[in-house]
Design a protein around this motif. Structure first.
Motif, PDB file in Angstrom:
ATOM      1  N   GLN A  25     -32.612 -13.360 -43.855  1.00 13.36           N
ATOM      2  CA  GLN A  25     -33.159 -12.030 -43.571  1.00 13.36           C
ATOM      3  C   GLN A  25     -33.586 -11.337 -44.863  1.00 13.36           C
ATOM      4  OE1 GLN A  25     -30.813  -9.478 -41.065  1.00 13.36           O
ATOM      5  NE2 GLN A  25     -30.157 -11.158 -39.732  1.00 13.36           N
ATOM      6  N   GLN A  26     -32.765 -11.430 -45.896  1.00 11.29           N
ATOM      7  CA  GLN A  26     -33.100 -10.780 -47.165  1.00 11.29           C
ATOM      8  C   GLN A  26     -34.357 -11.395 -47.779  1.00 11.29           C
ATOM      9  OE1 GLN A  26     -29.687 -10.910 -49.715  1.00 11.29           O
ATOM     10  NE2 GLN A  26     -28.395  -9.712 -48.354  1.00 11.29           N
ATOM     11  N   GLN A  27     -34.468 -12.720 -47.706  1.00 10.61           N
ATOM     12  CA  GLN A  27     -35.644 -13.381 -48.249  1.00 10.61           C
ATOM     13  C   GLN A  27     -36.913 -12.950 -47.500  1.00 10.61           C
ATOM     14  OE1 GLN A  27     -35.492 -17.619 -48.025  1.00 10.61           O
ATOM     15  NE2 GLN A  27     -37.519 -17.933 -48.897  1.00 10.61           N
ATOM     16  N   VAL A  28     -36.823 -12.895 -46.186  1.00  9.61           N
ATOM     17  CA  VAL A  28     -37.972 -12.475 -45.385  1.00  9.61           C
ATOM     18  C   VAL A  28     -38.318 -11.017 -45.676  1.00  9.61           C
ATOM     19  CG1 VAL A  28     -38.762 -12.019 -43.036  1.00  9.61           C
ATOM     20  CG2 VAL A  28     -37.599 -14.152 -43.561  1.00  9.61           C
ATOM     21  N   SER A  29     -37.312 -10.172 -45.820  1.00  8.66           N
ATOM     22  CA  SER A  29     -37.564  -8.754 -46.092  1.00  8.66           C
ATOM     23  C   SER A  29     -38.308  -8.581 -47.406  1.00  8.66           C
ATOM     24  CB  SER A  29     -36.243  -7.989 -46.130  1.00  8.66           C
ATOM     25  OG  SER A  29     -35.611  -8.021 -44.874  1.00  8.66           O
ATOM     26  N   LEU A  83     -55.902 -10.145 -40.580  1.00  7.74           N
ATOM     27  CA  LEU A  83     -55.699  -8.892 -41.299  1.00  7.74           C
ATOM     28  C   LEU A  83     -56.934  -8.544 -42.114  1.00  7.74           C
ATOM     29  CD1 LEU A  83     -53.601  -6.687 -42.038  1.00  7.74           C
ATOM     30  CD2 LEU A  83     -52.892  -8.134 -43.938  1.00  7.74           C
ATOM     31  N   ARG A  84     -57.538  -9.564 -42.713  1.00  2.00           N
ATOM     32  CA  ARG A  84     -58.731  -9.317 -43.527  1.00  2.00           C
ATOM     33  C   ARG A  84     -59.971  -9.111 -42.659  1.00  2.00           C
ATOM     34  NH1 ARG A  84     -59.313 -14.175 -45.786  1.00  2.00           N
ATOM     35  NH2 ARG A  84     -60.853 -14.756 -44.211  1.00  2.00           N
ATOM     36  N   VAL A 140     -46.061  -8.231 -48.782  1.00  3.17           N
ATOM     37  CA  VAL A 140     -47.251  -8.208 -47.920  1.00  3.17           C
ATOM     38  C   VAL A 140     -47.663  -6.766 -47.626  1.00  3.17           C
ATOM     39  CG1 VAL A 140     -48.142  -8.766 -45.620  1.00  3.17           C
ATOM     40  CG2 VAL A 140     -46.800 -10.461 -46.892  1.00  3.17           C
ATOM     41  N   ALA A 141     -46.684  -5.936 -47.267  1.00  7.10           N
ATOM     42  CA  ALA A 141     -46.983  -4.549 -46.913  1.00  7.10           C
ATOM     43  C   ALA A 141     -47.518  -3.771 -48.106  1.00  7.10           C
ATOM     44  CB  ALA A 141     -45.725  -3.880 -46.359  1.00  7.10           C
ATOM     45  N   ARG A 144     -39.292 -15.199 -38.440  1.00 12.29           N
ATOM     46  CA  ARG A 144     -38.961 -16.612 -38.611  1.00 12.29           C
ATOM     47  C   ARG A 144     -40.130 -17.427 -39.142  1.00 12.29           C
ATOM     48  NH1 ARG A 144     -37.213 -17.269 -32.457  1.00 12.29           N
ATOM     49  NH2 ARG A 144     -39.267 -16.264 -32.366  1.00 12.29           N
ATOM     50  N   LYS A 145     -41.331 -16.846 -39.115  1.00 18.77           N
ATOM     51  CA  LYS A 145     -42.520 -17.581 -39.551  1.00 18.77           C
ATOM     52  C   LYS A 145     -43.203 -16.910 -40.731  1.00 18.77           C
ATOM     53  CE  LYS A 145     -43.412 -18.960 -34.755  1.00 18.77           C
ATOM     54  NZ  LYS A 145     -44.365 -18.930 -33.626  1.00 18.77           N
ATOM     55  N   LEU A 146     -42.584 -15.865 -41.264  1.00 21.65           N
ATOM     56  CA  LEU A 146     -43.231 -15.067 -42.296  1.00 21.65           C
ATOM     57  C   LEU A 146     -44.622 -14.654 -41.804  1.00 21.65           C
ATOM     58  CD1 LEU A 146     -42.119 -16.873 -45.565  1.00 21.65           C
ATOM     59  CD2 LEU A 146     -41.133 -14.874 -44.476  1.00 21.65           C
ATOM     60  N   MET A 147     -45.634 -14.688 -42.700  1.00 24.64           N
ATOM     61  CA  MET A 147     -46.976 -14.294 -42.277  1.00 24.64           C
ATOM     62  C   MET A 147     -47.875 -15.508 -42.405  1.00 24.64           C
ATOM     63  SD  MET A 147     -49.103 -10.932 -43.378  1.00 24.64           S
ATOM     64  CE  MET A 147     -50.196 -10.162 -42.161  1.00 24.64           C
ATOM     65  N   THR A 148     -48.366 -16.003 -41.285  1.00 19.96           N
ATOM     66  CA  THR A 148     -49.148 -17.228 -41.263  1.00 19.96           C
ATOM     67  C   THR A 148     -50.539 -17.003 -41.848  1.00 19.96           C
ATOM     68  OG1 THR A 148     -50.064 -16.823 -39.070  1.00 19.96           O
ATOM     69  CG2 THR A 148     -47.914 -17.942 -39.189  1.00 19.96           C
ATOM     70  N   LEU A 149     -51.205 -18.109 -42.170  1.00 18.07           N
ATOM     71  CA  LEU A 149     -52.571 -18.019 -42.698  1.00 18.07           C
ATOM     72  C   LEU A 149     -53.494 -17.355 -41.687  1.00 18.07           C
ATOM     73  CD1 LEU A 149     -54.688 -18.720 -44.821  1.00 18.07           C
ATOM     74  CD2 LEU A 149     -54.926 -20.964 -43.760  1.00 18.07           C
TER      75      LEU A 149
END
Length: 572
Positions: free
Chosen positions: A215-219, A188-189, A225-226, A177-182
């Motif tokens: 869901q499709q947009q998030v996927s 991650l870095r 990202v992956a 629901r939040k995608l990947m935050t800053l």
């Protein structure tokens, strides 16, 4: 590449442990080195699960274990690093900071010692928390690590950061629901990539709470990202999974195989088993890169401490009117260290900018970003941060030289990034071969990248950085120019043409980036050498007693030389 002999690795471990004892101002780095050294020969395979509070980490682990082993609630709970290991029966062992232990059957004791207090703080009297569980996956030598949530308090973040370095596999839980935050990108870095942690799997939770279109947009976003993060996993194993943690736990508790399948749990379990088996057979594949990633940090710390001792000597020289000859010797030693550091960093950045290396590391991600109309995001999130880090490794040596020799800094190492590549699509194949072909036709094309509908027309073109290459029936003889893609009558050929256009666009962009950066690097190197290579004139004056500082400097330099030799043996 064959792993080095055990004796060579042990030699490096000995030098690293001995060296960090001298780094009195680097307590965090010292702990990181000890953690990595201790884990290098450890027999268990550790899987750490981390992410912000309320992302379902403990619920995910409970689903894997098939029971409510770890405490879960509607509010953040986990306040300690909980290691879950194999045991004949479910029981918990708490080790306190005073050396005493508490051992009880079951896991109810966790609610007293492993959750946050009313002020959302961890208990400071708990040294370690272990849960023993009779799960067959754990019996294979696997250990699960449930970490406190991040982005809440500094103490929790510090604990998580330390523990991640001990994990053979990191599972980063994301909230769909939040995608990947800053903040998650920065972790991650800073917490993973920069510390040589490359065995990472992303798990997206809570997609079941979203509408199908969302869901499709998030996927799609999560796949980007992956793919941008090059995880080192066995062949055929993805680094991205969807697991709806709470439905998966409920299905596992009920024994509902179909519901567990829908929640994504079996696919994730299978991947974990495959990764664990692969790395248990080749433990150095996971652990040695981390050792080689942290060793340069130790070298850098030694350089800094040598500079600190040198500065102390320099200050004493000034206060006691020591001869300039002695000052020259000190400066020459510092100058030599700076030269070595600058030359090494410059060579490393030049190697990184070599076009084959750039293409190997970034072409796939750039191509994917172009296809998904997210090239600027990719450039900002991947390429630019990498360039900033590489640039910093070079200029920091020049800054040290300027500060040490009291010289003005040269112009900054800078260049304008190439313009974003543009791709104008060629004609799409017509679905009706007998229908007349009209300019401006719109044709549906089944493309794996999800481009959807594209505009037709008699001529297509690929535009790379302002240079256009028309797509027509004329043969090109210049092999160095991007080759035109001829119109095709099949959707499959058309898709291949599009993929080639995007790959060429990405390659052209990286080629221009490489050329611009190398030119800027060369110009900066000329200006930097004028500072670093400055002449040092001798002078006579009384000499104070500097035996202690010189002994310390000699010891630091000796440690650095031994560490360099040990690293060269491992890398050779």
């Amino acid at each position: 590449m064959e792993p080095p002999d055990q004796s060579v690795i042990e030699n490096l471990l000995d030098h690293l442990r001995a060296t960090v004892g001298l780094l009195y101002a680097q307590t965090g780095l010292r702990q990181d080195v000890l953690n990595v050294c201790d884990r290098l020969t450890h027999s268990t395979f550790r899987i750490a699960v981390f992410g912000p509070f309320n992302y379902g980490k403990s619920t995910l682990l409970n689903a894997l274990l098939g029971e409510r082993t770890l405490p879960i609630d509607l509010i953040p709970t986990t306040g300690a690093a909980i290691a879950v290991r194999y045991g004949a029966e479910l029981q918990t062992r708490i080790r306190l900071s005073d050396g005493s232990e508490i051992q009880e059957t079951g896991t109810e004791v966790l609610k007293r010692f492993a959750i946050l207090d009313d002020n959302r703080r961890m208990r400071d009297d708990v040294a370690a928390v272990e849960v023993f569980c009779p799960h067959p996956f754990l019996q294979t030598g696997v250990e699960l690590l449930d970490l406190p949530g991040t982005n809440d308090r500094e103490a929790q973040d510090a604990l998580v950061r330390d523990q991640l370095l001990t994990a053979d596999l990191v599972v980063q839980v994301l909230d769909g629901r939040k995608l990947m935050t800053l903040g998650e990108r920065e972790n991650l870095r800073d917490w993973l990539l920069d510390r040589g942690i490359e065995t990472v799997v992303f798990v997206v939770n809570f997609l079941n709470l979203m509408e199908p279109d969302d869901q499709q947009q998030v996927s799609r976003r999560m796949r980007f990202v992956a793919e941008s993060f090059r995880s080192k996993l066995p062949a055929g194993i993805s680094n991205l999974y969807r697991v709806d943690a709470l439905p998966a736990l409920r299905a596992r508790l009920k024994g509902d195989i179909a519901a567990a399948q829908t929640a994504g749990l079996p696919a994730f379990e299978t991947a974990l088993q495959a990764i664990a088996q692969f790395h248990q057979e080749q433990p150095l594949q996971t652990r040695l890169p981390r050792l080689l990633a942290i060793a340069p940090q130790v070298q850098q710390a030694l350089y800094q401490q040598i500079e600190s001792v040198t500065a102390e000597i320099n200050a004493k020289v000034h206060s006691t009117s020591e001869t300039l000859d002695q000052k020259v010797q000190i400066k020459q030693k510092a100058q030599k260290l700076i030269k070595q550091g600058f030359s090494s960093s410059l060579s490393a950045v030049q190697d990184w900018l070599a076009l084959p290396n750039l293409l190997n590391q970034y072409q796939f991600g750039a191509t994917t970003a172009l296809q998904q109309f997210e090239f600027k995001d990719w450039e900002s999130a991947v390429l630019k941060p990498d360039w900033v880090a590489k640039k910093k490794s070079v200029v920091e040596w020049v800054y040290k030289a300027c500060d040490f020799f009291d010289r003005p800094r040269p112009a900054d190492l800078w260049f304008a990034f190439p313009e974003e590549p543009e791709v104008i699509l060629p004609d799409s194949p017509q679905s009706d071969a007998n229908a007349p072909r009209q300019k401006g036709d719109v044709a549906p094309v089944a493309i794996a990248t999800g481009l959807g509908w594209v505009l037709g027309g008699p001529i297509g073109a690929a535009v790379f950085g302002g240079a256009s290459y028309l797509i027509n029936q004329t043969n090109q003889t210049d092999v160095n120019q991007p080759q035109p893609v001829r119109p095709s009558n099949s959707v499959e050929d058309y898709t291949t043409q599009l993929n080639q256009l995007y790959e060429n666009a990405a390659k052209d962009y990286l080629s221009r980036f490489s050329s611009l950066a190398l030119i800027a690097l060369q110009q900066y190197g000329i200006a930097a050498n004028a500072v670093i290579e400055m002449a040092i004139a001798p002078e006579s004056a009384p000499v104070p007693d500097l035996s202690h500082q010189r002994h310390q400097l000699s010891l630091l330099q000796s440690r650095l030389d031994n560490l360099n030799q040990a690293l060269n043996l491992v890398r050779s």
